[in-house]
Design a protein around this motif. Sequence first.
Motif, PDB file in Angstrom:
ATOM      1  N   PHE A 150       0.837  -1.201   0.052  1.00 44.64           N
ATOM      2  CA  PHE A 150       0.063  -0.389  -0.110  1.00 44.64           C
ATOM      3  C   PHE A 150       0.954   1.255   0.352  1.00 44.64           C
ATOM      4  O   PHE A 150       2.019   0.860   1.254  1.00 44.64           O
ATOM      5  CB  PHE A 150      -0.916  -0.488   0.912  1.00 44.64           C
ATOM      6  CG  PHE A 150      -1.907   1.067   0.792  1.00 44.64           C
ATOM      7  CD1 PHE A 150      -3.055   0.952   0.608  1.00 44.64           C
ATOM      8  CD2 PHE A 150      -1.365   2.145   1.630  1.00 44.64           C
ATOM      9  CE1 PHE A 150      -3.961   1.791   0.796  1.00 44.64           C
ATOM     10  CE2 PHE A 150      -1.929   3.251   1.880  1.00 44.64           C
ATOM     11  CZ  PHE A 150      -3.762   2.946   1.085  1.00 44.64           C
ATOM     12  N   SER A 151       0.509   2.300  -0.816  1.00 43.74           N
ATOM     13  CA  SER A 151       1.420   3.546  -0.961  1.00 43.74           C
ATOM     14  C   SER A 151       0.660   4.637  -0.812  1.00 43.74           C
ATOM     15  O   SER A 151      -0.735   4.505  -0.850  1.00 43.74           O
ATOM     16  CB  SER A 151       2.298   3.261  -2.402  1.00 43.74           C
ATOM     17  OG  SER A 151       1.762   3.970  -3.473  1.00 43.74           O
ATOM     18  N   PHE A 152       0.843   5.723  -0.553  1.00 48.11           N
ATOM     19  CA  PHE A 152       0.000   6.845  -0.906  1.00 48.11           C
ATOM     20  C   PHE A 152       0.703   8.102  -2.245  1.00 48.11           C
ATOM     21  O   PHE A 152       0.632   8.944  -2.802  1.00 48.11           O
ATOM     22  CB  PHE A 152       0.362   8.191  -0.296  1.00 48.11           C
ATOM     23  CG  PHE A 152       0.413   7.215   1.203  1.00 48.11           C
ATOM     24  CD1 PHE A 152      -1.417   7.732   1.638  1.00 48.11           C
ATOM     25  CD2 PHE A 152       1.130   6.016   1.946  1.00 48.11           C
ATOM     26  CE1 PHE A 152      -1.532   7.483   2.684  1.00 48.11           C
ATOM     27  CE2 PHE A 152       0.921   5.817   2.789  1.00 48.11           C
ATOM     28  CZ  PHE A 152      -1.223   6.271   3.395  1.00 48.11           C
ATOM     29  N   SER A 153       1.306   7.011  -3.256  1.00 46.43           N
ATOM     30  CA  SER A 153       1.014   7.374  -4.462  1.00 46.43           C
ATOM     31  C   SER A 153      -0.028   7.884  -5.657  1.00 46.43           C
ATOM     32  O   SER A 153      -0.996   6.836  -5.947  1.00 46.43           O
ATOM     33  CB  SER A 153       2.568   6.607  -5.990  1.00 46.43           C
ATOM     34  OG  SER A 153       2.328   6.846  -6.961  1.00 46.43           O
ATOM     35  N   LEU A 154       0.584   8.758  -5.693  1.00 51.40           N
ATOM     36  CA  LEU A 154      -0.891   9.631  -6.767  1.00 51.40           C
ATOM     37  C   LEU A 154      -1.034   8.501  -8.215  1.00 51.40           C
ATOM     38  O   LEU A 154      -1.665   8.301  -8.809  1.00 51.40           O
ATOM     39  CB  LEU A 154      -0.805  11.102  -7.449  1.00 51.40           C
ATOM     40  CG  LEU A 154      -2.071  11.719  -8.108  1.00 51.40           C
ATOM     41  CD1 LEU A 154      -3.678  11.910  -6.881  1.00 51.40           C
ATOM     42  CD2 LEU A 154      -1.649  13.817  -8.106  1.00 51.40           C
ATOM     43  N   ASN A 316     -11.841  -3.481   9.286  1.00 47.51           N
ATOM     44  CA  ASN A 316     -11.120  -5.305   9.734  1.00 47.51           C
ATOM     45  C   ASN A 316     -10.559  -5.423   8.287  1.00 47.51           C
ATOM     46  O   ASN A 316      -9.334  -5.401   7.820  1.00 47.51           O
ATOM     47  CB  ASN A 316     -12.087  -6.271  10.341  1.00 47.51           C
ATOM     48  CG  ASN A 316     -11.168  -6.716  10.624  1.00 47.51           C
ATOM     49  OD1 ASN A 316     -11.270  -7.403  12.251  1.00 47.51           O
ATOM     50  ND2 ASN A 316     -10.234  -7.683   9.761  1.00 47.51           N
ATOM     51  N   PHE A 317     -12.186  -4.614   7.292  1.00 50.78           N
ATOM     52  CA  PHE A 317     -11.698  -5.938   5.649  1.00 50.78           C
ATOM     53  C   PHE A 317     -10.551  -4.228   5.220  1.00 50.78           C
ATOM     54  O   PHE A 317      -9.717  -5.189   4.481  1.00 50.78           O
ATOM     55  CB  PHE A 317     -12.652  -5.132   4.853  1.00 50.78           C
ATOM     56  CG  PHE A 317     -12.536  -5.874   3.685  1.00 50.78           C
ATOM     57  CD1 PHE A 317     -12.596  -7.287   3.050  1.00 50.78           C
ATOM     58  CD2 PHE A 317     -12.485  -4.612   2.618  1.00 50.78           C
ATOM     59  CE1 PHE A 317     -12.138  -7.169   1.696  1.00 50.78           C
ATOM     60  CE2 PHE A 317     -12.233  -4.792   1.514  1.00 50.78           C
ATOM     61  CZ  PHE A 317     -12.248  -6.564   1.409  1.00 50.78           C
ATOM     62  N   VAL A 318     -10.579  -3.226   5.457  1.00 54.69           N
ATOM     63  CA  VAL A 318      -9.586  -2.135   5.112  1.00 54.69           C
ATOM     64  C   VAL A 318      -8.548  -2.642   5.438  1.00 54.69           C
ATOM     65  O   VAL A 318      -7.213  -2.926   4.885  1.00 54.69           O
ATOM     66  CB  VAL A 318      -9.850  -1.190   5.246  1.00 54.69           C
ATOM     67  CG1 VAL A 318      -8.706   0.146   4.394  1.00 54.69           C
ATOM     68  CG2 VAL A 318     -11.092  -1.004   4.002  1.00 54.69           C
ATOM     69  N   VAL A 319      -8.412  -2.410   6.713  1.00 53.12           N
ATOM     70  CA  VAL A 319      -6.824  -2.864   7.584  1.00 53.12           C
ATOM     71  C   VAL A 319      -6.550  -4.389   7.675  1.00 53.12           C
ATOM     72  O   VAL A 319      -5.543  -4.030   6.735  1.00 53.12           O
ATOM     73  CB  VAL A 319      -6.968  -2.909   8.563  1.00 53.12           C
ATOM     74  CG1 VAL A 319      -5.670  -3.318   9.266  1.00 53.12           C
ATOM     75  CG2 VAL A 319      -7.947  -2.087  10.179  1.00 53.12           C
ATOM     76  N   SER A 320      -7.059  -5.037   7.284  1.00 48.48           N
ATOM     77  CA  SER A 320      -6.580  -6.582   6.842  1.00 48.48           C
ATOM     78  C   SER A 320      -6.104  -6.502   4.982  1.00 48.48           C
ATOM     79  O   SER A 320      -4.724  -6.687   4.821  1.00 48.48           O
ATOM     80  CB  SER A 320      -7.631  -7.310   6.478  1.00 48.48           C
ATOM     81  OG  SER A 320      -8.455  -7.993   6.018  1.00 48.48           O
ATOM     82  N   GLU A 321      -6.955  -6.192   3.992  1.00 48.51           N
ATOM     83  CA  GLU A 321      -6.229  -5.464   2.941  1.00 48.51           C
ATOM     84  C   GLU A 321      -4.621  -4.849   3.219  1.00 48.51           C
ATOM     85  O   GLU A 321      -3.985  -5.025   2.271  1.00 48.51           O
ATOM     86  CB  GLU A 321      -7.130  -5.178   2.191  1.00 48.51           C
ATOM     87  CG  GLU A 321      -8.198  -5.461   2.234  1.00 48.51           C
ATOM     88  CD  GLU A 321      -7.583  -7.322   0.951  1.00 48.51           C
ATOM     89  OE1 GLU A 321      -7.739  -6.836  -0.532  1.00 48.51           O
ATOM     90  OE2 GLU A 321      -8.453  -8.422   1.319  1.00 48.51           O
ATOM     91  N   ILE A 322      -4.466  -4.104   3.880  1.00 46.37           N
ATOM     92  CA  ILE A 322      -3.413  -3.233   3.501  1.00 46.37           C
ATOM     93  C   ILE A 322      -2.448  -3.864   4.452  1.00 46.37           C
ATOM     94  O   ILE A 322      -1.335  -4.536   3.772  1.00 46.37           O
ATOM     95  CB  ILE A 322      -3.406  -1.879   4.531  1.00 46.37           C
ATOM     96  CG1 ILE A 322      -4.274  -0.775   3.655  1.00 46.37           C
ATOM     97  CG2 ILE A 322      -2.225  -1.510   3.951  1.00 46.37           C
ATOM     98  CD1 ILE A 322      -4.948   0.338   4.082  1.00 46.37           C
ATOM     99  N   TYR A 323      -2.627  -5.003   5.138  1.00 42.97           N
ATOM    100  CA  TYR A 323      -2.066  -5.667   6.203  1.00 42.97           C
ATOM    101  C   TYR A 323      -1.142  -6.621   4.527  1.00 42.97           C
ATOM    102  O   TYR A 323       0.211  -7.133   4.729  1.00 42.97           O
ATOM    103  CB  TYR A 323      -2.009  -6.404   7.426  1.00 42.97           C
ATOM    104  CG  TYR A 323      -1.282  -6.660   8.071  1.00 42.97           C
ATOM    105  CD1 TYR A 323      -1.486  -6.853   9.562  1.00 42.97           C
ATOM    106  CD2 TYR A 323      -1.249  -8.848   8.235  1.00 42.97           C
ATOM    107  CE1 TYR A 323      -0.469  -7.118  10.073  1.00 42.97           C
ATOM    108  CE2 TYR A 323      -0.402  -9.554   9.131  1.00 42.97           C
ATOM    109  CZ  TYR A 323      -0.096  -8.392  10.259  1.00 42.97           C
ATOM    110  OH  TYR A 323       0.667  -9.492  10.883  1.00 42.97           O
ATOM    111  N   GLY A 388      -1.844  11.792   3.546  1.00 44.59           N
ATOM    112  CA  GLY A 388      -2.436  10.255   4.514  1.00 44.59           C
ATOM    113  C   GLY A 388      -3.693  10.459   2.710  1.00 44.59           C
ATOM    114  O   GLY A 388      -3.597  10.768   1.740  1.00 44.59           O
ATOM    115  N   ALA A 389      -5.276   9.647   3.573  1.00 45.74           N
ATOM    116  CA  ALA A 389      -5.623   9.377   3.131  1.00 45.74           C
ATOM    117  C   ALA A 389      -7.146   8.650   3.177  1.00 45.74           C
ATOM    118  O   ALA A 389      -7.242   8.583   4.725  1.00 45.74           O
ATOM    119  CB  ALA A 389      -5.735   8.084   1.860  1.00 45.74           C
ATOM    120  N   ILE A 390      -8.376   9.368   2.822  1.00 43.95           N
ATOM    121  CA  ILE A 390      -9.506   8.566   3.482  1.00 43.95           C
ATOM    122  C   ILE A 390      -9.742   7.148   2.334  1.00 43.95           C
ATOM    123  O   ILE A 390     -10.164   7.180   1.449  1.00 43.95           O
ATOM    124  CB  ILE A 390     -10.699   9.420   3.451  1.00 43.95           C
ATOM    125  CG1 ILE A 390     -10.207   9.965   4.227  1.00 43.95           C
ATOM    126  CG2 ILE A 390     -12.068   9.021   3.696  1.00 43.95           C
ATOM    127  CD1 ILE A 390     -11.388  11.901   4.735  1.00 43.95           C
TER     128      ILE A 390
END
Length: 412
Positions: A150-154, A316-323, A388-390
């Motif tokens: 996961f990155s913050f690259s536009l 939980n879904f988003v955190v696990s996907e980024i993890y 950052g991101a939403i």
Amino acid sequence: MEYIKREIEPLVAQVANEYSAVLVTGPRQVGKSTLLRHVLDKVSPQAKEVTLDDLVERQLATEDPAMFFQLHKPPVLIDEVQYAPELFVEMKKMIDKGMPPGSFLLTGSQQFRLMELAGETLAGRIAILPLSSLSQREAEGRVTGKPEPFSFSLDRWKERADRVDAKSTPEIFDRIFWGAMPAVVSGERSNLSIFYQSYIQTYIERDVRRLLGSVDALEYMDFMRSVAARCSQMLNVASIASDIGMRAEKVKAWLAVLERSGIIFYLHPYSNNQLKRTVKAPKLYFHDCGLVAHLTKWLSAETLEAGAMGDALMENFVVSEIYKSFLNAGIDVPLYYYRDHDAKEIDLVIESDGELHPVEIKKTASPNLGMARAFKTLDKASIPRGRGAIVCAKEEFCALDAKTLVIPVGLL
């Protein structure tokens, strides 16, 4: 069952060409053996496979490891190696005599204990790779090239948005409800209730009782339900203990088993010298949201989306996907959360490249800058705050300002 391409494949192939032993750990039925068989076809097609679920093979492995390897000469794939840790000493002897890379390919479902044993015995000789259930990209067949943490690259998110179809909120919750186990995603198992009930029974019989001894299956099931109902929350051992009428010390021991066997993981709070008023408790998450939905008795994706746990399971879904994105890239997971005693909270804080990146997770499809208000709290830290991101249910990738991206859950 048709093979589902995994993001970690290039990393497994790389270490199999560099280390004499490779251990893939993770919970049951996430595809460890299937992954190694697939990689073996490329790096060691002549390798044989043996499973220590076979009691005869297990007995030989524990009582006479040298004879075991005379019968199963390397290269060999050994499934469920946690049943015979005695093999590690014999492997060390063989590696020290010159066994080539890719000689021992191992799987195991008690990851922390296995990592300890393998690390102690085979230090410098073994690569240990954790595997989780399928990521959304894997489940949808979107795996291309090397893993992408996961990155913050536009540019990266714009490129992904151009090639990935947008998903509606009901489609996201359908993915959450069905979970990420390969047998379910592939269609091999179509009855979720039967699948997860069998999964839990096997887990208790083979893993829990091996780690804890005699355990009442119904009591442990109640414990798992109580934990699942608290996903995405700060860990409160006393609350779980009160819920099921159990001593706090016992709850802690049982939680440790859930973590050691790859069912749950924790995010610890981010703090440094400039952020002194942060809380100390970790937040609890499950690797597989389908298991949470089953344990908490949701009967459909529609009722889950509208229900009291909708927000928690989205988080939980988003955190696990980024993890998983960091796990599959072989990178130490740099994830935290932030909460202070003034109730300022940030769902995720990712520390990378010398910056802190805040992430807020919302079920809404209409994000606004007010949701990122707490991001400024990190300006007090000694490490600079980056973009950052939403992450939310909006169907289009966009940005609210130069430092705040809006990332659709469906793009993860």
